[in-house]
Design an enzyme around this catalytic site. Structure first.
Site, PDB file in Angstrom:
ATOM      1  N   TRP A   1      39.759  36.197  47.477  1.00 24.36           N
ATOM      2  CA  TRP A   1      39.156  36.911  46.332  1.00 24.36           C
ATOM      3  C   TRP A   1      40.152  36.945  45.180  1.00 24.36           C
ATOM      4  O   TRP A   1      39.809  36.757  44.022  1.00 24.36           O
ATOM      5  CB  TRP A   1      38.808  38.362  46.698  1.00 24.36           C
ATOM      6  CG  TRP A   1      37.390  38.592  47.118  1.00 24.36           C
ATOM      7  CD1 TRP A   1      36.970  38.907  48.365  1.00 24.36           C
ATOM      8  CD2 TRP A   1      36.196  38.563  46.288  1.00 24.36           C
ATOM      9  NE1 TRP A   1      35.600  39.070  48.372  1.00 24.36           N
ATOM     10  CE2 TRP A   1      35.098  38.871  47.112  1.00 24.36           C
ATOM     11  CE3 TRP A   1      35.966  38.305  44.940  1.00 24.36           C
ATOM     12  CZ2 TRP A   1      33.789  38.930  46.645  1.00 24.36           C
ATOM     13  CZ3 TRP A   1      34.658  38.360  44.469  1.00 24.36           C
ATOM     14  CH2 TRP A   1      33.589  38.658  45.304  1.00 24.36           C
TER      15      TRP A   1
ATOM     16  N   TRP B   1      27.146  51.305  25.524  1.00 25.28           N
ATOM     17  CA  TRP B   1      27.715  52.371  26.355  1.00 25.28           C
ATOM     18  C   TRP B   1      27.722  53.689  25.594  1.00 25.28           C
ATOM     19  O   TRP B   1      27.871  53.704  24.364  1.00 25.28           O
ATOM     20  CB  TRP B   1      29.154  51.999  26.747  1.00 25.28           C
ATOM     21  CG  TRP B   1      29.255  50.702  27.478  1.00 25.28           C
ATOM     22  CD1 TRP B   1      29.634  49.499  26.963  1.00 25.28           C
ATOM     23  CD2 TRP B   1      28.956  50.460  28.860  1.00 25.28           C
ATOM     24  NE1 TRP B   1      29.618  48.526  27.936  1.00 25.28           N
ATOM     25  CE2 TRP B   1      29.201  49.091  29.124  1.00 25.28           C
ATOM     26  CE3 TRP B   1      28.524  51.266  29.915  1.00 25.28           C
ATOM     27  CZ2 TRP B   1      29.025  48.511  30.370  1.00 25.28           C
ATOM     28  CZ3 TRP B   1      28.353  50.694  31.168  1.00 25.28           C
ATOM     29  CH2 TRP B   1      28.592  49.327  31.381  1.00 25.28           C
TER      30      TRP B   1
ATOM     31  N   GLU C   1      40.298  38.352  51.476  1.00 18.25           N
ATOM     32  CA  GLU C   1      40.707  39.155  50.313  1.00 18.25           C
ATOM     33  C   GLU C   1      41.728  38.394  49.471  1.00 18.25           C
ATOM     34  O   GLU C   1      41.708  38.465  48.241  1.00 18.25           O
ATOM     35  CB  GLU C   1      41.288  40.507  50.763  1.00 18.25           C
ATOM     36  CG  GLU C   1      40.295  41.384  51.494  1.00 18.25           C
ATOM     37  CD  GLU C   1      39.003  41.608  50.722  1.00 18.25           C
ATOM     38  OE1 GLU C   1      39.043  41.832  49.501  1.00 18.25           O
ATOM     39  OE2 GLU C   1      37.926  41.549  51.348  1.00 18.25           O
TER      40      GLU C   1
ATOM     41  N   ASN D   1      41.105  50.321  47.865  1.00 24.15           N
ATOM     42  CA  ASN D   1      40.098  49.427  47.267  1.00 24.15           C
ATOM     43  C   ASN D   1      38.684  50.015  47.293  1.00 24.15           C
ATOM     44  O   ASN D   1      37.951  49.940  46.314  1.00 24.15           O
ATOM     45  CB  ASN D   1      40.111  48.076  47.983  1.00 24.15           C
ATOM     46  CG  ASN D   1      39.074  47.130  47.394  1.00 24.15           C
ATOM     47  OD1 ASN D   1      39.119  46.802  46.227  1.00 24.15           O
ATOM     48  ND2 ASN D   1      38.104  46.729  48.206  1.00 24.15           N
TER      49      ASN D   1
ATOM     50  N   TRP E   1      36.717  45.319  37.916  1.00 23.70           N
ATOM     51  CA  TRP E   1      35.935  46.134  36.983  1.00 23.70           C
ATOM     52  C   TRP E   1      34.608  45.475  36.632  1.00 23.70           C
ATOM     53  O   TRP E   1      33.567  46.123  36.578  1.00 23.70           O
ATOM     54  CB  TRP E   1      36.749  46.450  35.715  1.00 23.70           C
ATOM     55  CG  TRP E   1      37.560  47.675  35.959  1.00 23.70           C
ATOM     56  CD1 TRP E   1      38.875  47.730  36.334  1.00 23.70           C
ATOM     57  CD2 TRP E   1      37.098  49.030  35.933  1.00 23.70           C
ATOM     58  NE1 TRP E   1      39.262  49.032  36.538  1.00 23.70           N
ATOM     59  CE2 TRP E   1      38.187  49.855  36.293  1.00 23.70           C
ATOM     60  CE3 TRP E   1      35.884  49.635  35.658  1.00 23.70           C
ATOM     61  CZ2 TRP E   1      38.084  51.246  36.374  1.00 23.70           C
ATOM     62  CZ3 TRP E   1      35.776  51.019  35.728  1.00 23.70           C
ATOM     63  CH2 TRP E   1      36.859  51.802  36.083  1.00 23.70           C
TER      64      TRP E   1
ATOM     65  N   TRP F   1      33.221  49.571  30.853  1.00 23.20           N
ATOM     66  CA  TRP F   1      34.166  49.200  31.912  1.00 23.20           C
ATOM     67  C   TRP F   1      35.553  48.887  31.364  1.00 23.20           C
ATOM     68  O   TRP F   1      36.560  49.044  32.049  1.00 23.20           O
ATOM     69  CB  TRP F   1      33.647  47.999  32.719  1.00 23.20           C
ATOM     70  CG  TRP F   1      33.363  46.763  31.910  1.00 23.20           C
ATOM     71  CD1 TRP F   1      32.191  46.424  31.305  1.00 23.20           C
ATOM     72  CD2 TRP F   1      34.278  45.687  31.595  1.00 23.20           C
ATOM     73  NE1 TRP F   1      32.309  45.217  30.645  1.00 23.20           N
ATOM     74  CE2 TRP F   1      33.579  44.752  30.813  1.00 23.20           C
ATOM     75  CE3 TRP F   1      35.613  45.431  31.913  1.00 23.20           C
ATOM     76  CZ2 TRP F   1      34.171  43.567  30.324  1.00 23.20           C
ATOM     77  CZ3 TRP F   1      36.206  44.269  31.441  1.00 23.20           C
ATOM     78  CH2 TRP F   1      35.476  43.348  30.653  1.00 23.20           C
TER      79      TRP F   1
HETATM   80  P1  FAD Z   1      44.529  44.527  51.197  1.00 28.82           P
HETATM   81  O1  FAD Z   1      43.211  45.063  51.598  1.00 28.82           O
HETATM   82  O2  FAD Z   1      45.600  44.541  52.184  1.00 28.82           O
HETATM   83  O3  FAD Z   1      44.257  43.035  50.702  1.00 28.82           O
HETATM   84  C1  FAD Z   1      45.290  42.037  50.709  1.00 28.82           C
HETATM   85  C2  FAD Z   1      45.439  41.464  49.320  1.00 28.82           C
HETATM   86  O4  FAD Z   1      44.238  40.808  48.925  1.00 28.82           O
HETATM   87  C3  FAD Z   1      45.697  42.510  48.261  1.00 28.82           C
HETATM   88  O5  FAD Z   1      47.044  42.843  48.192  1.00 28.82           O
HETATM   89  C4  FAD Z   1      45.198  41.795  47.018  1.00 28.82           C
HETATM   90  O6  FAD Z   1      46.146  40.920  46.508  1.00 28.82           O
HETATM   91  C5  FAD Z   1      44.015  40.987  47.541  1.00 28.82           C
HETATM   92  N1  FAD Z   1      42.770  41.737  47.356  1.00 28.82           N
HETATM   93  C6  FAD Z   1      42.263  42.689  48.164  1.00 28.82           C
HETATM   94  N2  FAD Z   1      41.071  43.113  47.709  1.00 28.82           N
HETATM   95  C7  FAD Z   1      40.839  42.415  46.575  1.00 28.82           C
HETATM   96  C8  FAD Z   1      39.786  42.399  45.632  1.00 28.82           C
HETATM   97  N3  FAD Z   1      38.707  43.179  45.764  1.00 28.82           N
HETATM   98  N4  FAD Z   1      39.876  41.586  44.579  1.00 28.82           N
HETATM   99  C9  FAD Z   1      40.944  40.777  44.421  1.00 28.82           C
HETATM  100  N5  FAD Z   1      41.967  40.741  45.272  1.00 28.82           N
HETATM  101  C10 FAD Z   1      41.929  41.552  46.341  1.00 28.82           C
HETATM  102  N6  FAD Z   1      44.058  44.332  42.780  1.00 28.82           N
HETATM  103  C11 FAD Z   1      45.253  44.096  42.206  1.00 28.82           C
HETATM  104  O7  FAD Z   1      46.108  43.443  42.821  1.00 28.82           O
HETATM  105  N7  FAD Z   1      45.533  44.532  40.947  1.00 28.82           N
HETATM  106  C12 FAD Z   1      44.637  45.254  40.208  1.00 28.82           C
HETATM  107  O8  FAD Z   1      44.930  45.624  39.065  1.00 28.82           O
HETATM  108  C13 FAD Z   1      43.380  45.547  40.813  1.00 28.82           C
HETATM  109  N8  FAD Z   1      42.457  46.286  40.151  1.00 28.82           N
HETATM  110  C14 FAD Z   1      41.234  46.537  40.746  1.00 28.82           C
HETATM  111  C15 FAD Z   1      40.273  47.254  40.035  1.00 28.82           C
HETATM  112  C16 FAD Z   1      39.027  47.521  40.604  1.00 28.82           C
HETATM  113  C17 FAD Z   1      37.990  48.284  39.828  1.00 28.82           C
HETATM  114  C18 FAD Z   1      38.748  47.051  41.912  1.00 28.82           C
HETATM  115  C19 FAD Z   1      37.421  47.340  42.548  1.00 28.82           C
HETATM  116  C20 FAD Z   1      39.694  46.326  42.617  1.00 28.82           C
HETATM  117  C21 FAD Z   1      40.943  46.053  42.045  1.00 28.82           C
HETATM  118  N9  FAD Z   1      41.937  45.322  42.743  1.00 28.82           N
HETATM  119  C22 FAD Z   1      43.134  45.053  42.130  1.00 28.82           C
HETATM  120  C23 FAD Z   1      41.656  44.742  44.063  1.00 28.82           C
HETATM  121  C24 FAD Z   1      42.046  45.637  45.269  1.00 28.82           C
HETATM  122  O9  FAD Z   1      41.568  46.935  45.086  1.00 28.82           O
HETATM  123  C25 FAD Z   1      43.541  45.699  45.517  1.00 28.82           C
HETATM  124  O10 FAD Z   1      44.084  44.394  45.506  1.00 28.82           O
HETATM  125  C26 FAD Z   1      43.849  46.325  46.866  1.00 28.82           C
HETATM  126  O11 FAD Z   1      43.329  47.620  46.916  1.00 28.82           O
HETATM  127  C27 FAD Z   1      45.337  46.348  47.074  1.00 28.82           C
HETATM  128  O12 FAD Z   1      45.642  46.991  48.275  1.00 28.82           O
HETATM  129  P2  FAD Z   1      46.201  46.178  49.518  1.00 28.82           P
HETATM  130  O13 FAD Z   1      47.325  45.320  49.099  1.00 28.82           O
HETATM  131  O14 FAD Z   1      46.440  47.153  50.591  1.00 28.82           O
HETATM  132  O15 FAD Z   1      44.946  45.268  49.852  1.00 28.82           O
END
Ligand code: FAD
Length: 502
Positions: free
Chosen positions: A315, A343, A312, A378, A419, A396
């Site tokens: 990612w 849209w 992640e 997420n 998005w 979006w």
């Molecule tokens: P964990 O599951 O603990 O993951 C660890 C770290 O990995 C996160 O803190 C984050 O930095 C990164 N990460 C995790 N999942 C993703 C992912 N799918 N894409 C990119 N990085 C990821 N993340 C943001 O930081 N800021 C946003 O504005 C944001 N907007 C999002 C919008 C949409 C529509 C979607 C689907 C995802 C978005 N994310 C965003 C990614 C992700 O949802 C969040 O990073 C995550 O939910 C944060 O929670 P966590 O720190 O507990 O994640």
């Protein structure tokens, strides 16, 4: 007053002292005589996606940074103008107070399109205008966008996540990356306070507090902004700062990372790190995460929790790289054919989505979690984003903007990437014909309905069977009827995408 040379470290997305590479450089250069500076353009407060909640968290992060700096005999100046004006202003107040100018300014690199232009400009302008050296380092990303290229060819960036992440993981053991991780693992102890002499103390404690702008000492500006902003805050603001971030990381590594691969998709449980808000500001970095994991002896060859967690993080870096190489994604679909999508953009549906009143419980729970906490799980982000674009046929970019208004972790690269992934317009996205069924997602990831009950009180009395589709299962509840029929909307979405895909 002292004439000892001193440096300024310009903080941006690196809001911490420990393991901060450019700050460490400056500190070493000036034997600890380094002043922190933060400039933010007050115009930023008028942006349409400005979030008072995120700003409150950010100001708290700056407060914590200021306290860290003060504990080292330094301080943080805050200016409410863009960086060019900020530098001019700072130099003018130094001149007016007959104080010496810094000899060097350091910063860590940023990768957003606006930031890159700003930095390229200031890197030229500061030395030319003020005769001050500029020094920058890597910090925010463990591996920078020019460092992972297909066949090492300039501009040939990875557009598919899997090969990107393979390269990202393959580079981790190299001596270069290990050195970066080591640098970021350095704590406050690396700032040797014993090197500071009496002359330096005079600089920090007597001269800097004399710097004023519009009657407010620059070292007090923070409280000034916080007082104004705090009245607009609508969600509880989590504790901020690098110590909190590191503590949270350590707790997560001890308690939850092991089962991360099994629990990260379940919104009702505390299975993810909740580190995103800290990563965004640079209270914590991917390098520090790696350092802590390596320190804890985590085996990255196993396909379990820690590796899934790091994927992640990869990612996140992937989306930063995409934005770096394709600045146009900030405003338009990564895949050009999807720029033609027409849209429907019904405002009443958009409002129902924002209020969490679509009649789809998992969607409504997610939107209400966002509105009441400033964060959303997420899995649910993916569900609500798919619902907005493929069930409601709304652009979006409307959803992206709304997320930026609401999210405490709102961050351009991952938000845009997320998005565009959900809308199937991005690089390596969900294929357009794979459309989430909100009811099935709900049954799969919130089987007992615990998450839904937490955020949608109208459904608290529903059984686990009823809660995913209360009206069809005959639950007696005062809860909105679905605003659209998923099966019909799916067909319309497929037709919309097919119209530009084939
Ligand atoms: P964990 O599951 O603990 O993951 C660890 C770290 O990995 C996160 O803190 C984050 O930095 C990164 N990460 C995790 N999942 C993703 C992912 N799918 N894409 C990119 N990085 C990821 N993340 C943001 O930081 N800021 C946003 O504005 C944001 N907007 C999002 C919008 C949409 C529509 C979607 C689907 C995802 C978005 N994310 C965003 C990614 C992700 O949802 C969040 O990073 C995550 O939910 C944060 O929670 P966590 O720190 O507990 O994640």
């Amino acid at each position: 007053m002292t004439a000892s040379p001193y440096g300024v470290h310009w903080f941006r997305r690196d809001l911490r002292v420990a393991g901060n590479p450019a700050l460490q450089w400056n500190w070493k250069q000036h034997q600890g005589r380094v002043l922190g500076l933060f400039t933010f353009d007050a115009k930023f407060l008028a942006r349409p996606d400005f979030s008072p909640n995120r700003f409150a968290f950010f100001l708290n992060t700056l407060r914590s940074l200021r306290d860290e700096l003060r504990s080292l005999g330094s301080d943080l100046l805050v200016l409410d103008v863009g960086p060019r004006d900020g530098w001019s202003k700072l130099m003018a107040v130094l001149d007016n107070a007959a104080l010496p100018k810094p000899t060097a300014v350091s910063f860590n690199r940023d990768y957003e399109p606006f930031a890159r232009q700003r930095d390229a400009d200031l890197e030229q302008w500061i030395p030319l205008t003020f005769g001050v050296e500029v020094h920058h380092e890597r910090d925010h990303l463990l591996i920078e966008p020019e460092e992972i290229l297909r066949d090492g060819k300039p501009g040939q960036f990875y557009q598919i996540y899997t090969p990107f992440s393979k390269r990202w993981f393959a580079q981790l053991p190299t001596p270069e990356i290990q050195q970066r991780i080591k640098t970021q693992a350095k704590g406050l102890a690396s700032f040797d306070q014993r090197k500071k002499g009496p002359a330096d103390a005079a600089l920090f404690h007597q001269t800097w507090p004399q710097l004023f702008t519009e009657g407010v000492p620059l070292t007090d500006q923070l409280e000034h902004y916080a007082a104004e902003n705090n009245q607009r805050v609508t969600v509880p603001i989590p504790p901020a700062g690098s110590a909190v971030a590191l503590e949270r990381l350590r707790t997560f590594l001890k308690s939850a990372v092991k089962a991360y691969h099994e629990r990260r998709d379940l919104p009702a449980v505390d299975g993810t790190s909740q580190l995103s808000i800290y990563l965004k500001n640079g209270s914590l970095t991917s390098g520090q995460i790696l350092a802590e994991m390596q320190g804890a002896g985590v085996d990255l060859s196993r396909k379990d929790g820690p590796t899934t967690f790091l994927k992640e993080i990869a990612w996140r870096e992937f989306y930063y790289h995409i934005l770096y190489h394709r600045a146009d994604v900030e405003n338009a679909a990564f895949l050009p054919r999807y720029r033609e999508l027409v849209w429907e953009n019904r405002e009443d549906w958009f409002d129902a989505w924002k209020r969490g009143e679509t009649g789809y419980p998992i969607v409504d729970a997610g939107m209400r979690q966002l509105a009441t906490t400033g964060w959303m799980h997420n899995r649910v982000r993916m569900i609500v984003a798919s619902f907005l674009t493929k069930d409601l046929l709304i652009d979006w970019r409307w959803g992206e903007r709304y997320f930026m208004e609401q999210l405490l972790d709102g961050d351009l690269a991952p938000n845009n990437g997320g998005w565009q992934w959900a809308a199937s317009t991005g690089c390596d996205p969900q294929p357009y014909f794979r459309i989430f069924n909100p009811k099935l997602q709900s049954e799969k990831f919130d089987p007992q309905g615990e998450y839904i009950r937490r955020y949608v009180p109208e459904l608290r009395t529903c059984s686990a069977k009823q809660i995913h589709d209360p009206h069809c299962t005959g639950a007696k509840v005062s809860y909105p009827e679905p605003i659209v029929n998923h099966a019909d909307q799916k067909e319309r979405a497929l037709a919309l995408y097919r119209g530009v895909s084939e």
